[in-house]
Design an enzyme around this catalytic site. Structure first.
Site, PDB file in Angstrom:
ATOM      1  N   ALA A 135       2.369 -11.037  -9.753  1.00  0.00           N
ATOM      2  CA  ALA A 135       3.607 -11.469 -10.402  1.00  0.00           C
ATOM      3  C   ALA A 135       4.717 -11.796  -9.405  1.00  0.00           C
ATOM      4  O   ALA A 135       5.892 -11.850  -9.778  1.00  0.00           O
ATOM      5  CB  ALA A 135       4.082 -10.399 -11.382  1.00  0.00           C
ATOM      6  N   HIS A 190      -1.359  -5.802  -2.384  1.00  0.00           N
ATOM      7  CA  HIS A 190      -1.255  -7.252  -2.557  1.00  0.00           C
ATOM      8  C   HIS A 190      -1.848  -7.943  -1.333  1.00  0.00           C
ATOM      9  O   HIS A 190      -1.227  -8.802  -0.719  1.00  0.00           O
ATOM     10  CB  HIS A 190       0.198  -7.664  -2.775  1.00  0.00           C
ATOM     11  CG  HIS A 190       0.710  -7.360  -4.144  1.00  0.00           C
ATOM     12  ND1 HIS A 190       0.454  -8.169  -5.231  1.00  0.00           N
ATOM     13  CD2 HIS A 190       1.441  -6.323  -4.610  1.00  0.00           C
ATOM     14  CE1 HIS A 190       1.023  -7.643  -6.311  1.00  0.00           C
ATOM     15  NE2 HIS A 190       1.618  -6.516  -5.966  1.00  0.00           N
ATOM     16  N   ASN A 214      -5.601  -2.904  -8.027  1.00  0.00           N
ATOM     17  CA  ASN A 214      -4.906  -4.108  -8.482  1.00  0.00           C
ATOM     18  C   ASN A 214      -4.387  -4.915  -7.294  1.00  0.00           C
ATOM     19  O   ASN A 214      -3.840  -4.368  -6.335  1.00  0.00           O
ATOM     20  CB  ASN A 214      -3.749  -3.734  -9.417  1.00  0.00           C
ATOM     21  CG  ASN A 214      -4.235  -2.992 -10.649  1.00  0.00           C
ATOM     22  OD1 ASN A 214      -3.926  -1.823 -10.856  1.00  0.00           O
ATOM     23  ND2 ASN A 214      -5.021  -3.660 -11.472  1.00  0.00           N
ATOM     24  N   ARG A 222     -21.803  -4.541   0.066  1.00  0.00           N
ATOM     25  CA  ARG A 222     -21.959  -5.044   1.439  1.00  0.00           C
ATOM     26  C   ARG A 222     -20.617  -5.309   2.101  1.00  0.00           C
ATOM     27  O   ARG A 222     -20.499  -5.251   3.322  1.00  0.00           O
ATOM     28  CB  ARG A 222     -22.796  -6.338   1.447  1.00  0.00           C
ATOM     29  CG  ARG A 222     -24.259  -6.119   1.076  1.00  0.00           C
ATOM     30  CD  ARG A 222     -25.104  -7.347   1.381  1.00  0.00           C
ATOM     31  NE  ARG A 222     -26.504  -7.123   1.021  1.00  0.00           N
ATOM     32  CZ  ARG A 222     -27.024  -7.440  -0.147  1.00  0.00           C
ATOM     33  NH1 ARG A 222     -26.267  -8.029  -1.087  1.00  0.00           N
ATOM     34  NH2 ARG A 222     -28.295  -7.205  -0.397  1.00  0.00           N
ATOM     35  N   GLY A 244      -4.014   2.107 -19.431  1.00  0.00           N
ATOM     36  CA  GLY A 244      -5.060   1.581 -20.283  1.00  0.00           C
ATOM     37  C   GLY A 244      -5.278   0.090 -20.136  1.00  0.00           C
ATOM     38  O   GLY A 244      -6.128  -0.480 -20.832  1.00  0.00           O
ATOM     39  N   HIS A 246      -4.321  -1.758 -16.660  1.00  0.00           N
ATOM     40  CA  HIS A 246      -4.516  -2.120 -15.261  1.00  0.00           C
ATOM     41  C   HIS A 246      -5.866  -1.678 -14.698  1.00  0.00           C
ATOM     42  O   HIS A 246      -6.458  -2.387 -13.868  1.00  0.00           O
ATOM     43  CB  HIS A 246      -3.400  -1.527 -14.393  1.00  0.00           C
ATOM     44  CG  HIS A 246      -2.126  -2.305 -14.413  1.00  0.00           C
ATOM     45  ND1 HIS A 246      -1.243  -2.277 -15.464  1.00  0.00           N
ATOM     46  CD2 HIS A 246      -1.587  -3.160 -13.498  1.00  0.00           C
ATOM     47  CE1 HIS A 246      -0.221  -3.069 -15.205  1.00  0.00           C
ATOM     48  NE2 HIS A 246      -0.405  -3.618 -14.012  1.00  0.00           N
ATOM     49  N   ASP A 269       4.896   1.391 -12.299  1.00  0.00           N
ATOM     50  CA  ASP A 269       5.013  -0.049 -12.021  1.00  0.00           C
ATOM     51  C   ASP A 269       5.703  -0.737 -13.198  1.00  0.00           C
ATOM     52  O   ASP A 269       5.431  -1.902 -13.513  1.00  0.00           O
ATOM     53  CB  ASP A 269       3.643  -0.679 -11.758  1.00  0.00           C
ATOM     54  CG  ASP A 269       3.739  -2.059 -11.095  1.00  0.00           C
ATOM     55  OD1 ASP A 269       4.773  -2.353 -10.475  1.00  0.00           O
ATOM     56  OD2 ASP A 269       2.782  -2.841 -11.221  1.00  0.00           O
ATOM     57  N   ALA A 308       1.890  -8.494 -15.133  1.00  0.00           N
ATOM     58  CA  ALA A 308       3.183  -8.459 -14.439  1.00  0.00           C
ATOM     59  C   ALA A 308       3.837  -7.097 -14.640  1.00  0.00           C
ATOM     60  O   ALA A 308       4.701  -6.916 -15.484  1.00  0.00           O
ATOM     61  CB  ALA A 308       4.098  -9.568 -14.966  1.00  0.00           C
ATOM     62  N   GLY A 309       3.397  -6.117 -13.872  1.00  0.00           N
ATOM     63  CA  GLY A 309       3.926  -4.780 -14.054  1.00  0.00           C
ATOM     64  C   GLY A 309       3.415  -4.180 -15.356  1.00  0.00           C
ATOM     65  O   GLY A 309       2.428  -4.631 -15.931  1.00  0.00           O
TER      66      GLY A 309
END
Length: 388
Positions: A135, A190, A214, A222, A244, A246, A269, A308-309
């Site tokens: 996001a 990220h 995330n 591998r 529930g 992410h 978040d 987005a959060g």
């Protein structure tokens, strides 16, 4: 002034016991077992559970407000909203923006840190991978810039506590070293890093995994990628978003089993829609649509449809950790309070029900819903008398 809270199920770092607490001048002075002393300032709480105040090290907003906006009044409202849900300690997370916008927001939020409303500032970006930006506005991402980082530290007036960074980017390892030298927590997230690049980031001084799983490459047998490196390294505390949406509960259990409650920190978040209904919101420069409580980038924005959060609060995360992950009250309290307090270096003051610590407490009913919140010995949300 002294206050005794009695008839409690007290959750300490080691056990749950029936007992009582005495609080003086905002601190816990005695912890006992049994019915407790009777005095004029006693409060019988009907056998309810009492846990340490939650510590949220990653939150962007709530109650319609957003920390990235840099508006002090809105930011204070966000902090008050999460305080009502048990987050007695929290830091304000920003998102990728221009250097000028980040500096303005950091300066405004530093005022609230100095007032004791917030415990610090977290820069989530701008030094993150475009391929995993989620996001964040990809047009404003940039390579690590040590001079810019020093300017942001100056704007934050000593209150910058965390920086999320992708370790594979040019000069990222030097910036991680700079952050560590300044007492700023370097968090890996990220990112598009491989296993070895992640280890290099940890060796440079990174100590946190930003919302594990995330916005990073997934586990492979591998090519294990960053997740394996972050889970197996004892120097890393992993953040988990237990909403529930992410992360699947099985993967949450896997992470908590591997890292243990001592290296697992529950986070929200949360963005501005937390505590609000479905609709359209802003997260920094990005437009977010919330439907059925799930926040996603609007279709017109880059990365439209990306999560987005969240709309999570820490009490919800705590309940889900007990119910969906099967954690004990002790372990859930460690993940929601003591472990993140250690991340911030505040565990000498907050994070557990211990003699000498601040009386930051959350009272929970049989359904683990919040019945009362206390910060430094003062009820923020005063509990109702127990049913006869």
């Amino acid at each position: 002034m002294s206050m005794t809270l009695s008839d409690l199920r007290v959750v300490t770092p080691n056990e749950v016991h029936d007992g009582w607490l005495t609080i003086e001048d905002g601190r816990i002075t005695h912890i006992g077992r049994g019915p407790g002393p009777r005095n004029g300032n006693g409060h019988s709480l009907g056998g309810r559970v009492i846990v340490p105040g939650f510590v949220d090290i990653h939150t962007h907003g709530g109650a319609g407000g957003s920390y990235p906006d840099g508006d002090p009044e809105s930011a204070a409202a966000v902090a008050a909203f999460h305080l009502g849900h048990g987050s007695t300690t929290s830091i304000a997370s920003l998102v990728t923006a221009s250097p000028e916008a980040l500096a303005r927001a950091a300066s405004a939020l530093a005022d609230l840190c100095e007032q004791g409303v917030l415990a610090g500032i977290h820069f989530e970006g701008p030094y993150i991978a475009k391929s995993r930006c989620g996001a964040h506005d990809p047009a404003k991402l940039r390579e690590p810039d040590r001079a810019e980082f020093r300017a942001l530290l100056k704007a934050g007036r000593g209150h910058v506590r965390m920086l999320t960074i992708a370790p594979e980017l040019p000069d990222a390892l030097d910036l991680i070293r700079d952050a560590a030298a300044e007492g700023v927590i370097a968090a890996i997230g990220h990112c598009d890093a491989g296993y070895e690049q992640t280890i290099a980031g940890i060796d440079a001084g990174a100590t946190v995994a930003t919302h594990l799983y995330n916005a990073m490459p997934q586990l492979g047998h591998r090519a294990p990628g960053p997740i394996a490196a972050l889970l197996e390294d004892e120097r890393i505390t992993v953040e988990l978003i237990n909403d529930g949406v992410h992360v699947h509960p099985a993967m949450l259990r896997l992470a908590a089993h591997q890292a243990g409650p001592g290296r697992t920190a529950l986070i929200t978040d949360a963005m501005g829609a937390a505590g609000m209904g479905d609709g359209r919101y802003r997260l920094g420069p990005m437009t977010v649509d919330v439907a059925d409580g799930v926040a996603r980038l609007a279709g017109g924005d880059p990365g439209g449809g990306s999560i987005a959060g969240s709309t999570l609060t820490m009490d919800m995360a705590f309940r889900r950790t007990v119910r969906e992950m099967g954690a004990s009250l002790v372990d859930a309290a460690l993940m929601a309070s003591l472990t993140p307090a250690r991340v911030l270096g505040l565990d000498h003051r907050v994070g557990s029900i211990s003699v000498g610590k601040d009386a930051d407490l959350v009272l929970l009913g049989d359904d683990l819903q919040v019945d009362g919140v206390m910060k430094r010995g003062t009820w923020i949300t005063e509990p109702q008398p127990p049913s006869p």
